[in-house]
Design a protein around this motif. Structure first.
Motif, mmCIF file in Angstrom:
data_model
loop_
_atom_site.group_PDB
_atom_site.id
_atom_site.type_symbol
_atom_site.label_atom_id
_atom_site.label_comp_id
_atom_site.label_asym_id
_atom_site.label_seq_id
_atom_site.Cartn_x
_atom_site.Cartn_y
_atom_site.Cartn_z
ATOM 1 N N LEU A 313 0.823 -1.202 0.000
ATOM 2 C CA LEU A 313 0.000 0.000 0.000
ATOM 3 C C LEU A 313 0.863 1.260 0.000
ATOM 4 O O LEU A 313 0.556 2.248 -0.687
ATOM 5 N N HIS A 318 0.094 5.458 -0.989
ATOM 6 C CA HIS A 318 -0.741 5.814 0.152
ATOM 7 C C HIS A 318 0.146 6.276 1.309
ATOM 8 O O HIS A 318 1.206 5.703 1.571
ATOM 9 N N LYS A 322 -2.497 6.865 6.615
ATOM 10 C CA LYS A 322 -3.654 6.189 6.010
ATOM 11 C C LYS A 322 -3.490 4.680 6.070
ATOM 12 O O LYS A 322 -4.423 3.955 6.427
#
Length: 442
Positions: A313, A318, A322
Motif C-alpha cells: 500500500l 498511500h 492512512k
C-alpha cells in the motif's frame, strides 16, 4: 608479434560497474535468521504454559500461584527493556543479541531443574532478564538494515517469530515431553538448542551492512540512500537522545499504550490459553498442542501478510497514516469481535476457530516494530523500542496475575476473556491516534 596488455580499470569505470551490479539480499537472509531467533525465543518463553498442567499438579499450585508463576518472566523482562535499549544503542545489537541467546538458553535449561515454586519462579525471572534485549535489538536492526519501503515486512518478519514460536512450541514442547517422559528434559533440551543459536547470531549478524562480508556495494548503497532521504526529510542527521524528551509527545504515549493493549491480548492467550483449553474445553495434552499450533500459526500467517500488505500500500503511494491507521484500526475491530464471539459461544471447535481469527488480525500490530525508528530515527530506535516493549510487558506481568485472580474468584474464564476485550479496545484507540508520518522533534 606484439601483445596488447589490458588497461587498468579506472575508478569511474569501477563505480559504473558497481551501479550496474545487482544488489545482494543479505538483509533478507539476516531477517530470516531473526525470525528463527524470535521463534525459538517464544518456544522457550511459552514452554511453561504447555507443561503447566503437569507443573501445577507436581508443585500443587492453586490458580493464584499459577498466575504469579506465569508473571515471573515479565517482571524482569519489562524492567530490563529500557536499560537494554540504551545498551543496544551504545554497544550495538549484535553483541547484545548474542549475549541474550546464551543467557536465556542457560536460564531455560535451569528451569528444568526447578524443585518447586520458588526455584521455578527465580528461573523464569532469569529468562526475563536475558531475553529482554532481543526485540529492541531487532527493531534497531530493522532501522539500520532495511530500506524505508521494506520496513513493514522487516518489522513483521521479526515479530512473526512470536506467534510461530508459540504455535510450534505447543507441538514441540508437547512432543519433547512425550518423547522424554518429562517436562524437565523438554526444558533442558530447548535451552541447549538456544545456546547454539547464539553462535549463529554472532557469526551472521552485523551492526552495519558495510561490515557484513556478504553485502556488496549495490545493496549497501541501496540501504544508505534511504537513510539519507530520511535524514534530509527530518531536517538533518541524527543525534543520540535520552528518553525523557520523548515523553511530551502524544505519539510516544500512543505507541506505548498500543503495545500495552496488544500484549494484554497476546500474552493473556500465550500464558493462559493452553490451560483455558484444558479446563474450559476439556482438551488433552496432544489436542492442546495442535490447537495452540493452529491458533498461533494463524497469527504467523496474518503477520507476514499484514507486513506485505502495508509495504504494498505504501508503494502505491498511500500515506503512512492512512495505511497504518486503517489496517491497525481494522485489526483491532476484528480482534474485539473475535474475543466477544469466543466469550458467548461455548463450542470448543468454534472457540479454536475464533481465536485463530483473533490471532490472525492481532499480529498485524507487529507493524509497531517499525514505529521506534519512525519516531526516533535509527540512532534512537533501541531506547524507544525498549520503552515500547517495557510498556507492552507491563501487560505481561499484570495479565497472568489478573487472569489467575479472575479465574480463582469466578471459577471460569468468561470475565478473563472480557479482560482481553478491554485490552483490544485500548489497542484500537491507540493505533488510530499515533502519527506514523514524521520523526518526533526533541
Amino acid at each position: 608479434m606484439s601483445t596488447q596488455q589490458d588497461s587498468p580499470i579506472t575508478t569511474e569505470e569501477a563505480g559504473t560497474a558497481t551501479k550496474r551490479s545487482a544488489p545482494t539480499n543479505v538483509r533478507w537472509k539476516l531477517f530470516i535468521l531473526l525470525l528463527v531467533l524470535v521463534t525459538v525465543n517464544y518456544i522457550d518463553r511459552g514452554s511453561i504454559s504447555v507443561a503447566l498442567p503437569m507443573i501445577q499438579e507436581e508443585f500443587n499450585l492453586p490458580p493464584e500461584l499459577v498466575g504469579l508463576l506465569l508473571s515471573a518472566f515479565f517482571w524482569t523482562y519489562a524492567a530490563m527493556q529500557i536499560p537494554m535499549g540504551w545498551l543496544i544503542d551504545r554497544f550495538g545489537p549484535r553483541k547484545m543479541m548474542t549475549a541474550s541467546c546464551v543467557g536465556w538458553g542457560a536460564a531455560t535449561a535451569a528451569s528444568g531443574l526447578a524443585g518447586g515454586f520458588l526455584s521455578m519462579f527465580i528461573a523464569r525471572m532469569g529468562i526475563g532478564v536475558t531475553e529482554a534485549g532481543v526485540m529492541p535489538a531487532g527493531g534497531k536492526l530493522n532501522a539500520i538494515w532495511m530500506h524505508a519501503k521494506e520496513r513493514g515486512r522487516g518489522a513483521t518478519i521479526l515479530d512473526a517469530g512470536a506467534p510461530l514460536g508459540a504455535g510450534i512450541g505447543g507441538v514441540a514442547i508437547a512432543g519433547l515431553i512425550a518423547m522424554t517422559g518429562s517436562w524437565r528434559w523438554a526444558f533442558i533440551i530447548a535451552g541447549a538448542a538456544t545456546v547454539l543459536l547464539g553462535l549463529a547470531v554472532w557469526k551472521y549478524v552485523r551492526d552495519n551492512p558495510r561490515e557484513h562480508p556478504g553485502v556488496n556495494d549495490a545493496e549497501a548503497e541501496y540501504i544508505e540512500a534511504s537513510h539519507r532521504e530520511e535524514d534530509a526529510a527530518a531536517g538533518g542527521g541524527e543525534t543520540r537522545r535520552a528518553l525523557l524528551p520523548y515523553l511530551r509527545h502524544r505519539s510516544f504515549w500512543a505507541m506505548c499504550l498500543g503495545w500495552l493493549g496488544f500484549n494484554g491480548v497476546f500474552y493473556g492467550l500465550l500464558t493462559w490459553g493452553p490451560l483455558y483449553l484444558s479446563e474450559a474445553k476439556g482438551f488433552d495434552l496432544k489436542t492442546i498442542g495442535w490447537s495452540t499450533f493452529v491458533i498461533f500459526g494463524a497469527g504467523f500467517v496474518g503477520e507476514i501478510l499484514g507486513g506485505a500488505l502495508a509495504d504494498r500500500l505504501r508503494a502505491k503511494g498511500h500515506g503512512a497514516n492512512k495505511v497504518m491507521r486503517s489496517m491497525l484500526g481494522f485489526s483491532a475491530l476484528m480482534v474485539t469481535l473475535g474475543l466477544i464471539g469466543t466469550t458467548v459461544i461455548p463450542d470448543p471447535i468454534t472457540a479454536v476457530t475464533l481465536l485463530s481469527v483473533v490471532l490472525f488480525f492481532l499480529r498485524w500490530v507487529g507493524l509497531f516494530w517499525s514505529v521506534p525508528s519512525i519516531l526516533g530515527g535509527r540512532t534512537n530506535a533501541g531506547v524507544l523500542g525498549g520503552a515500547m516493549n517495557f510498556s507492552g510487558n507491563i501487560a505481561g506481568f499484570v495479565t497472568p496475575i489478573a487472569v489467575g485472580l479472575i479465574v480463582g474468584a469466578t471459577g471460569g474464564y468468561t470475565w478473563a476473556l472480557l479482560y482481553f476485550v478491554g485490552s483490544a479496545l485500548l489497542m484500537g484507540a491507540a493505533v488510530v491516534t499515533l502519527d506514523y508520518s514524521k520523526r518526533l522533534a526533541v
